[in-house]
Motif scaffolding. Structure first.
Motif, PDB file in Angstrom:
ATOM      1  N   LEU A 154       0.814  -1.251   0.145  1.00 54.89           N
ATOM      2  CA  LEU A 154      -0.027  -0.084   0.114  1.00 54.89           C
ATOM      3  C   LEU A 154       0.929   1.220   0.084  1.00 54.89           C
ATOM      4  N   THR A 155       1.813   1.358  -0.986  1.00 57.59           N
ATOM      5  CA  THR A 155       2.862   2.504  -0.729  1.00 57.59           C
ATOM      6  C   THR A 155       2.484   3.529  -1.862  1.00 57.59           C
ATOM      7  N   SER A 156       1.235   3.595  -2.517  1.00 61.20           N
ATOM      8  CA  SER A 156       1.178   4.615  -3.381  1.00 61.20           C
ATOM      9  C   SER A 156      -0.520   4.818  -3.149  1.00 61.20           C
ATOM     10  N   GLN A 157      -0.764   5.873  -3.585  1.00 63.33           N
ATOM     11  CA  GLN A 157      -2.359   6.373  -3.566  1.00 63.33           C
ATOM     12  C   GLN A 157      -3.225   5.538  -4.389  1.00 63.33           C
ATOM     13  N   ASP A 158      -2.575   5.220  -5.530  1.00 63.53           N
ATOM     14  CA  ASP A 158      -3.513   4.246  -6.628  1.00 63.53           C
ATOM     15  C   ASP A 158      -3.539   2.860  -5.915  1.00 63.53           C
ATOM     16  N   THR A 159      -2.735   2.507  -5.281  1.00 64.53           N
ATOM     17  CA  THR A 159      -2.859   1.110  -4.590  1.00 64.53           C
ATOM     18  C   THR A 159      -3.708   1.096  -3.459  1.00 64.53           C
ATOM     19  N   VAL A 160      -3.883   2.294  -2.757  1.00 63.19           N
ATOM     20  CA  VAL A 160      -4.875   2.423  -1.421  1.00 63.19           C
ATOM     21  C   VAL A 160      -6.298   2.317  -2.154  1.00 63.19           C
ATOM     22  N   GLY A 161      -6.243   3.312  -3.258  1.00 67.58           N
ATOM     23  CA  GLY A 161      -7.656   3.524  -3.882  1.00 67.58           C
ATOM     24  C   GLY A 161      -8.320   2.026  -4.467  1.00 67.58           C
ATOM     25  N   GLU A 162      -7.195   1.385  -4.951  1.00 62.61           N
ATOM     26  CA  GLU A 162      -7.798   0.016  -5.486  1.00 62.61           C
ATOM     27  C   GLU A 162      -8.052  -1.030  -4.424  1.00 62.61           C
ATOM     28  N   PHE A 163      -7.389  -0.964  -3.368  1.00 65.37           N
ATOM     29  CA  PHE A 163      -7.628  -1.645  -2.129  1.00 65.37           C
ATOM     30  C   PHE A 163      -9.077  -1.077  -1.646  1.00 65.37           C
ATOM     31  N   LEU A 164      -9.212  -0.095  -1.507  1.00 62.88           N
ATOM     32  CA  LEU A 164     -10.514   0.473  -0.916  1.00 62.88           C
ATOM     33  C   LEU A 164     -11.670  -0.029  -1.785  1.00 62.88           C
ATOM     34  N   GLU A 165     -11.510   0.048  -3.224  1.00 61.94           N
ATOM     35  CA  GLU A 165     -12.607  -0.284  -4.070  1.00 61.94           C
ATOM     36  C   GLU A 165     -12.958  -1.795  -4.039  1.00 61.94           C
ATOM     37  N   TRP A 166     -11.737  -2.702  -3.741  1.00 61.43           N
ATOM     38  CA  TRP A 166     -11.822  -4.011  -3.522  1.00 61.43           C
ATOM     39  C   TRP A 166     -12.843  -4.308  -2.425  1.00 61.43           C
ATOM     40  N   SER A 167     -12.537  -3.581  -1.326  1.00 60.81           N
ATOM     41  CA  SER A 167     -12.980  -4.001  -0.034  1.00 60.81           C
ATOM     42  C   SER A 167     -14.499  -3.447  -0.001  1.00 60.81           C
ATOM     43  N   TYR A 168     -14.770  -2.372  -0.738  1.00 61.19           N
ATOM     44  CA  TYR A 168     -16.182  -1.979  -0.809  1.00 61.19           C
ATOM     45  C   TYR A 168     -17.073  -3.034  -1.471  1.00 61.19           C
ATOM     46  N   ASP A 169     -16.585  -3.417  -2.569  1.00 61.42           N
ATOM     47  CA  ASP A 169     -17.012  -4.545  -3.641  1.00 61.42           C
ATOM     48  C   ASP A 169     -17.152  -5.920  -2.859  1.00 61.42           C
ATOM     49  N   ARG A 170     -16.770  -5.929  -1.914  1.00 59.67           N
ATOM     50  CA  ARG A 170     -16.854  -7.397  -1.174  1.00 59.67           C
ATOM     51  C   ARG A 170     -18.154  -7.929  -0.622  1.00 59.67           C
TER      52      ARG A 170
END
Length: 170
Positions: A154-170
């Motif tokens: 999680l060392t970039s804003q893009d990766t954090v955003g992708e993770f959050l999108e993934w977690s919201y879609d779970r």
């Protein structure tokens, strides 16, 4: 901590064989160099001591010196200092590698210093990479190896955003 002047470094191993050159690289940390991914001494340290996820006896001897560099000026260090210590510990655990007995006390004592050193860096401005690496180093030092590795992702804003999108879609 193994002294940089110790002849024992020549007996330790890195990715290329003898670790005799590692003390000279570690001495360069006293000026707190940053890292752009290819600058020295970090490029050579990563290449020799954390090569493709492998760690070596010299890796465990080097970590206390990296931690000492952080302690010398926590407000000036970059994320790579914490990243390096975290990654060595993560890889040690993943690969089930034992720290050599003569290096174990120095290595594990250095890991114990990480949480306080992260706190000492509280006055500096933290970006996402620094935050992820500092938190990863704490997690690794506390034995939370998988969590530490996840934080390094999680060392970039893009990766954090992708993770959050993934977690919201779970």
């Amino acid at each position: 901590m193994l002294e940089l002047s110790s002849p024992r470094w020549g007996e330790l191993r890195d990715a290329y064989g003898s670790a005799a050159k590692i003390p000279d690289l570690l001495r360069q940390l006293s000026v707190l160099p940053g890292d752009d991914g290819s600058s020295e001494p970090w490029f050579s340290l990563w290449s020799a001591l954390a090569h493709q996820g492998d760690v070596y006896s010299a890796s465990f001897a080097a970590v206390p010196h990296v931690i000492e560099a952080i302690a010398s000026s926590p407000d000036r260090v970059t994320d790579v200092y914490f990243h390096f210590a975290a990654w060595i510990e993560i890889c040690r655990h993943k690969n089930s590698i034992d720290v050599p007995d003569e290096l174990a006390a120095g290595y594990f004592d250095a890991l114990k210093r990480i949480p306080a050193l992260v706190t000492s860096a509280a006055e500096k401005q933290w970006n996402i990479a620094f935050t992820a690496c500092a938190l990863s180093a704490i997690a690794a030092a506390k034995g939370q190896h998988e969590f530490a590795e996840a934080l390094l992702e999680l060392t970039s804003q893009d990766t954090v955003g992708e993770f959050l999108e993934w977690s919201y879609d779970r």
